[in-house]
Design an enzyme around this catalytic site. Structure first.
Site, mmCIF file in Angstrom:
data_model
loop_
_atom_site.group_PDB
_atom_site.id
_atom_site.type_symbol
_atom_site.label_atom_id
_atom_site.label_comp_id
_atom_site.label_asym_id
_atom_site.label_seq_id
_atom_site.Cartn_x
_atom_site.Cartn_y
_atom_site.Cartn_z
ATOM 1 C CG ASP A 163 -15.000 3.026 -2.398
ATOM 2 O OD1 ASP A 163 -14.110 2.359 -1.835
ATOM 3 O OD2 ASP A 163 -15.353 2.838 -3.574
ATOM 4 C CG HIS B 58 -13.881 -0.925 -6.233
ATOM 5 N ND1 HIS B 58 -13.847 0.288 -6.878
ATOM 6 C CD2 HIS B 58 -12.657 -1.491 -6.408
ATOM 7 C CE1 HIS B 58 -12.658 0.444 -7.434
ATOM 8 N NE2 HIS B 58 -11.923 -0.609 -7.162
#
Length: 567
Positions: free
Chosen positions: A157, A152
């Site tokens: 990511d 996150h």
């Protein structure tokens, strides 16, 4: 169009203040360049969104307002990102979300929307992994064993998505013969039905073999094209178990997918019961040693507790072997450490001798007597007390007494009250070992050689009643009765089995295979203890038959017959 090896992919991820591109703003921008199967460059920047970061976004990303208030604004970051992106392919997981936010930022700053080729890793996942229940980034990272550093967060990511993209490119080339960027672009937009189906040998097995599988317990064999057995497994229902391999193949572990690539033929052998399948599987794995079977390839030694009441002063010990002697054997237990622990715990409550026979004959008092862990038969006349103690130990070993469990619990509680937590932990571990042993012994309440009788259970497949005939702890045979069979028929058959047993000499030393079957059988019976009725043979035919009638009634949900009805 360039080949996939020559193409450079810029995998991008954005963290935002909310889900709406027109109202919310980008908080963080991260990207990695993927080329030639590796990450070659990285880009990352926090961005001042010129507004407060909502609390739900703070909880999700860990980014708060204080972290971004001094960071550069989008008009400063975006030119650097566009230089990093260049003319390469823009990739994102759920591309539409990130692309909308990037284009909204470009529009606000007076730029044209992005014109790069785009690739959505989520769309690829839906076509390459249709059997996977979830195709979110977390699920894909788990499936491919990709470690995410900074979940996150934009760069973390993006890097995870980049590594997953490398797996997808390899899979596209291997399974779908996709070599160019143009073919890859068309593939991500292809309808699910037009994506190439499973390999021909999988389709053939699905169409020809799976429909023929019986709805019965048994053992199945996965074989290669040359006839070599790759894997042996057992099943309560062969049709359900084997079919499970052919649903969601893409979501199976890597080892299973490799097995299915080599699989060309499936055969099977049915058995009367699941226990019969379990024992047959164990024997065949040891005989054939299939390359894809990890467990049960060799015999593992399991210790038995032993007590010989023919000795003048019996003592509790353990052995890996079941000898043809006068001792009674109980168990087996998990390992030697567990055997030693159980014996030690029992010795603290039941003061039997722990010395060997030569030491006993010397007639000298030992340390155990001074510790009140032995009645000292070497120097005192304690025959009556000793016999009583042996009776108590035997009741514990057969699972008829829980006195030792109560004693250990009291000692544990006492040590805890005195803040002697190390000693309390010792009694806690001992209590757990003894309790595990006693729970299993309750099934038969007898040593191994006296575990004789029948185990009844009502099959949920066809409603039949199954009788598992057990002698010396081993499965000797199975009888299957139709759903409408009367209990008297089973009682007659039970009498015939007993007559045969009484005419047969007891087994001598048990082989490794026999001991393994005892262990597997005991484990299976314990696991199904709530669904079975054990009717042990104690020497009285009438009691045995009466217990059989009651077991049938109980398992079938019928009224239990009274003594007058069965007389």
């Amino acid at each position: 169009m360039p080949s996939l090896d020559q193409t450079c992919f810029v995998v991008t991820d954005t963290e935002t203040t909310g889900p709406k591109a027109g109202q919310d703003r980008i908080l963080e921008l991260g990207a990695v360049k993927v080329q030639h199967g590796e990450v070659v460059d990285r880009f990352q920047s926090l961005i001042n969104p010129e507004r407060t970061v909502p609390k739900n976004i703070q909880r999700l990303t860990g980014i708060n307002t204080a972290m971004v208030v001094d960071q550069p604004r989008m008009q400063e970051v975006l030119p650097d990102y566009l230089d990093f992106l260049g003319d390469d392919v823009l990739v994102a997981h759920n591309l539409s979300f990130d692309e909308k936010f990037l284009n909204a930022a470009l529009t606000r700053l007076g730029h044209e929307p992005l014109g790069n080729d785009t690739l959505c890793s989520l769309r690829l996942a839906r076509r390459l992994l249709p059997g996977l229940k979830s195709r979110g980034l977390s699920a894909l990272s788990t499936f491919y064993d990709v470690r995410v550093n900074g979940r996150h967060r934009a760069l973390g990511d993006a890097e995870a998505t980049g590594r997953i993209l490398m797996r997808f490119l390899n899979q596209c080339a291997f399974e779908h013969q996709i070599d160019t960027l143009d073919e890859l672009m068309r593939f991500q937009n292809r309808s699910y039905r037009s994506v190439r189906s499973a390999p021909p040998h999988i389709d053939r097995l699905r169409n020809e073999t799976l429909p023929a599988l019986p709805d019965a317990p048994g053992v199945y064999f996965f074989k290669a094209s040359n006839g070599t057995t790759l894997y042996i497994g057992k099943a309560k229902r062969l049709s359900n178990r084997v079919r499970s391999y052919f649903t969601g193949i893409e979501s199976k572990p890597a080892r299973t997918r490799k097995l299915l690539k080599k699989l060309r033929r499936i055969t099977w052998r049915t058995t009367d019961t699941e226990l019969g399948a379990l024992l047959l599987e164990a024997r065949l794995i040891k005989e054939n040693k299939p390359s894809y079977n990890r467990a049960q390839r060799r015999y593992r030694r399991r210790p038995f507790l032993m007590l010989d009441r023919t000795e003048s002063y019996p003592k509790l010990s353990w052995s890996y072997r079941l000898e043809d002697d006068t001792a009674a054997y109980y168990g087996p237990v998990r390992n030697a450490d567990q055997a030693e622990r159980i014996i030690d715990m029992a010795a603290r409550r039941y003061p039997l001798r722990e010395c060997d026979d030569d030491t006993l004959r010397l007639g000298q008092r030992c340390l155990y007597a001074d510790m009140d862990r032995c009645l000292a038969p070497c120097e005192d006349d304690v025959d009556a007390d000793y016999d009583t103690t042996v009776d108590q130990v035997e009741a514990f070993l057969e699972g008829r007494s829980t006195e030792l469990l109560g004693y250990l619990h009291e000692r544990m509680q006492d040590a805890s009250d005195k803040l002697d937590f190390e000693r309390a932990a010792e009694f806690r571990d001992g209590h757990e070992a003894v309790e595990r042993f006693v729970r299993r012994q309750r099934l038969w309440q007898a040593p191994v050689r006296r575990r004789q009788g029948v185990v009844w259970y009502h099959a949920d497949i066809d409603g039949a009643m199954h009788g598992l005939w057990i002698r010396h702890g081993r499965l000797q045979g199975t009888t299957v009765y139709d759903a409408d069979t009367h209990a008297d028929t089973a009682c007659t058959e039970a009498k015939a089995h007993i007559d045969t047993w009484l005419q047969t000499k007891e087994a001598a030393t048990f082989s490794k295979r026999a001991i393994n079957e005892i262990r597997l059988g005991m484990h299976w019976l314990y696991r199904h203890r709530n669904d079975i009725c054990v009717v042990p043979w104690r020497g009285d035919v009438s009691v045995f038959q009466e217990s059989t009638r009651r077991a049938w009634a109980e398992l079938r949900g019928e009224d239990i017959p009274t003594e007058s009805e069965t007389a």
